[in-house]
Design an enzyme around this catalytic site. Structure first.
Site, PDB file in Angstrom:
ATOM      1  N   ASP A 537     111.256  67.848  18.896  1.00 60.93           N
ATOM      2  CA  ASP A 537     110.822  69.244  18.911  1.00 60.93           C
ATOM      3  C   ASP A 537     109.314  69.306  18.643  1.00 60.93           C
ATOM      4  O   ASP A 537     108.648  68.287  18.634  1.00 60.93           O
ATOM      5  CB  ASP A 537     111.607  70.070  17.870  1.00 60.93           C
ATOM      6  CG  ASP A 537     111.539  69.425  16.489  1.00 60.93           C
ATOM      7  OD1 ASP A 537     110.777  68.453  16.301  1.00 60.93           O
ATOM      8  OD2 ASP A 537     112.245  69.908  15.582  1.00 60.93           O
ATOM      9  N   ASP A 538     108.799  70.487  18.428  1.00 58.00           N
ATOM     10  CA  ASP A 538     107.353  70.628  18.231  1.00 58.00           C
ATOM     11  C   ASP A 538     106.980  70.445  16.765  1.00 58.00           C
ATOM     12  O   ASP A 538     106.334  71.300  16.156  1.00 58.00           O
ATOM     13  CB  ASP A 538     106.881  71.979  18.772  1.00 58.00           C
ATOM     14  CG  ASP A 538     106.960  71.993  20.285  1.00 58.00           C
ATOM     15  OD1 ASP A 538     106.647  70.957  20.888  1.00 58.00           O
ATOM     16  OD2 ASP A 538     107.360  73.021  20.849  1.00 58.00           O
TER      17      ASP A 538
END
Ligand code: PRX
Length: 669
Positions: A537-538
């Site tokens: 994910d970020d």
């Protein structure tokens, strides 16, 4: 210890297998015992965990069925509960129980200060008295069951003592790492709304003094502006060179810890709490929005942290344990404050940094206290490695028995250095994979049982059932690579996000119903060993600390010259990952602007989040690669950051493909 067998490592290198040492008195001695216990933990979880939980003190025992789980948010809300109906207290189990069992004179903490020659010793009886005094003070300040308390302190014994004091009276602690900025602290205070904040006048990190009280004062101005008032700030006097008169004090709100706490009685009644009452909140970064308050409850967390500590570090009472993590992170919660004390462990608490006053400090501490179990992060290992082996070899390190790693994937080179140089080839390495959300170790070797392979976190702990999913959510079998998920509840898992159960379900359960989504990518090899690859994910993992790209972007845009920012991870030789920021300036700016602007932007991020989020690279971006619908194509930015522009992949969906050439022309400018 290498038995010569070889194993292909994901990046194509070949490293040996390291057989577990034959330790007959290990808590888990041999693969057969691990297999049998693991099998039972999945086949008969009530029996397995019930037997373990019996060893703790429960004011009231649990009722059957004592745990429930549903990870499918489509069927019903995810509402994990363990030891339903039971009552206990963490501080009681960490302290009173051990003192009553004759461990009162045992050392709980050997505290080693930042500067050489500063140290102290706290026994279990002394810690109990100290915790009771803080607890009584908190009660006198109006704190009771279920009330939040924010703690913003350095690594002095008063920090874990304050956590235990909250636990004793049923208050919910929220420890904020003392490296976070006033802005970050105020956001966390505004979220949990404590009436009382505990802090310290000042702290020295390495050679640098930092006024923690000043940061708290700034934060509280923002808190007041945000509509909340803190009534009491309890300030531990830790100024050293400065005098109390140098510390700004708000009369009626600020109180000196040493004056107020020392007056309190050294005994304090225990509040018996429900097993599913909240124990603490700990804020951590996610892909989007502001940091999330991960909430843990009492019963399962107690059993989970204590059991992992016992087995993963093979803890015996003859050991001296040192975890280098700060209590501001989950590692300091589970493996400084709770897990070790629940096992009556003797541990080292170190306030400073391992390279101050020189690169031999860590090994000096190991020899000074005869540390046998050392738990640290790959970033620290790589940093110490960079000073050369002489610094390590100057010290004996003969006491070391087991080495632990946590926080990020450990690259095989660092693993081998840790194993061969630090441990002299004698000490198994436990590479422990887990998260703030999981509360305790999830995938990890057990030192007396697991054959090690450098770079792999190896096999699941008891009760943990991992699976690997494809992007489409299909469960992959055998050797595979994909998203790491967990299939069933385990005792120490988070129960919710502070004030936002919907976000809890959305973040962890809605994407792949029926599974807890970890946010990590992983590979499983033919032996069933897990190899953690990193976040999918970020979230950027900087020195083992999670930083959301959105948070750094938000901080950059607080600078009035910054119009837009896009942040991606970059490889970093010491920190594991670094922060690479593409910045678009306000209309009309000539590129590249004067160099001072980079410094200003970096300073803004440090001020908004804290030094841990310092960008490593600012790359000017007159335009960002975006799709026609305006979405930033981070995949392309990642490639540019890692200088892999030869393999940008499909760029046909870009609204304006010419931005790439402009970006490349501005590299290093
Ligand atoms: O990406 C994984 C990485 O750290 C993340 C969790 O970060 P945090 O909640 O801050 O907790 C850190 C301490 C437990 C994970 O999603 N991570 C943690 N330990 C490892 C790891 N990655 C690989 N190997 C590990 N041993």
């Amino acid at each position: 210890m290498s038995n010569g067998a070889v194993h292909p490592e994901p990046h194509g290198h070949v490293y040996g297998h390291y057989a577990a040492p034959k330790w007959p008195d290990a808590h888990c001695s041999g693969k057969e015992q691990y297999d049998a216990m693991y099998k039972e933990s999945l086949a008969a979880p009530e029996k397995f965990w019930g037997r373990i939980a019996e060893k703790f003190y429960w004011k009231k025992k649990w009722e059957a069925p004592f745990h429930s789980y549903n990870f499918d948010s489509r069927k019903a809300p995810v509402n994990v509960q363990w030891f339903i109906g039971a009552e206990t207290n963490l501080a009681y189990n960490c302290l009173d129980r051990n003192v009553e069992a004759g461990q009162g004179d045992r050392v709980a903490f050997y505290w080693e200060g930042n500067d050489l020659g500063e140290d102290s010793t706290t026994t279990y009886s002394q810690l109990l008295a100290q915790v009771c005094q803080i607890a009584n003070y908190l009660k006198s300040a109006g704190v009771g069951r279920g009330d939040d308390v924010t703690i913003y302190m350095p690594m002095i014994p008063e920090l874990p003592a304050a956590m235990l004091a909250c636990a004793r009276i049923g208050a919910v602690h929220s420890v904020v790492f003392a490296g976070f900025s006033a802005e970050s602290l105020s956001g966390r205070i505004l979220d949990s709304k404590p009436r009382v904040v505990l802090t310290c006048s000042a702290v020295k990190r390495g050679a640098k003094p930092i006024s923690l009280k000043g940061i708290v004062d700034d934060a509280l101005v923002k808190v007041t502006a945000g509509g909340h008032e803190v009534d009491t700030v309890l300030v531990y006097d830790h100024t050293r060179a400065a005098t109390r008169a140098d510390v700004a004090f708000t009369p009626g709100r600020d109180v000196w810890w040493q004056d107020a706490v020392s007056e309190q009685p050294t005994t304090c009644e225990v509040e018996w709490m429900g097993a599913e009452d909240p124990l603490f909140k700990l804020y951590t970064s996610g892909s989007t929005g502001k940091p999330k308050g991960v909430e843990h409850t009492l019963g399962g967390y107690m059993v989970g942290t204590a059991t992992t500590f016992k087995y993963v570090f093979d803890h015996h009472l003859s050991d001296v344990y040192w975890c280098t993590a700060d209590c501001g992170w989950i590692t300091g919660h589970s493996y400084v404050a709770y897990g070790p004390l629940l096992n009556a462990a003797t541990q080292v608490l170190f306030e400073g940094v391992p390279t101050h006053p020189d690169a031999g400090r860590a090994w000096d501490i190991v020899d000074k206290y005869k540390v046998s179990l050392l738990y640290t992060a790959p970033t620290a290992i790589r940093s110490l490695q960079s000073f050369g082996p002489e610094w390590v070899k100057k010290y004996s390190r003969a006491s070391l028995r087991i080495l632990g790693s946590v926080g990020e994937p450990i690259n095989p080179e660092a693993w081998l250095w840790y194993h061969d140089v630090v441990g002299g080839g004698r000490c198994p390495i436990v590479d422990t994979w887990w998260q703030t959300e999981t509360g305790a170790h999830m995938i990890t070797p057990l030192p007396g049982a697991t054959t090690l392979v450098p770079g792999s976190a190896t096999l699941p702990f008891f009760g943990v059932e991992p699976a690997v999913l494809s992007e489409k959510g299909e469960e992959l079998q055998g050797e595979c690579e994909g998203y790491l998920v967990i299939k069933r509840a385990w005792p120490s898992g988070m129960r919710t996000l502070s004030g936002d159960h919907a976000r809890f379900e959305a973040t962890y359960f809605n994407l792949y119903p029926g599974y807890y989504f970890t946010g990590d990518g992983c590979r499983r090899d033919k032996d069933g060993y897990y190899w953690l690859i990193g976040r999918v994910d970020d979230v950027i993992n900087v020195s083992g600390h999670r930083i959301g790209t959105a948070e750094v972007e938000g901080a950059l845009t607080q600078h009035d010259r910054c119009a837009e920012a896009a942040v991606v991870p970059m490889e970093h030789p010491i920190k594991g990952q670094g922060i690479y920021a593409f910045v678009t300036l306000m209309q009309g700016t000539e590129y590249p602007p004067p160099p001072a602007l980079k410094k200003e932007l970096v300073a803004t991020v440090r001020e908004v989040i804290g030094p841990i989020a310092t960008p490593d690279v600012i790359h000017w971006a007159p335009g960002l690669p975006k799709t026609r619908s305006g979405k930033i194509m981070r995949r392309i930015l990642r490639k540019i950051a890692s200088k892999e522009e030869d393999s940008l992949g499909d760029t046909s969906t870009l609204a304006d493909p010419s931005v790439i050439q402009t970006l490349l022309a501005l590299r290093g400018k």
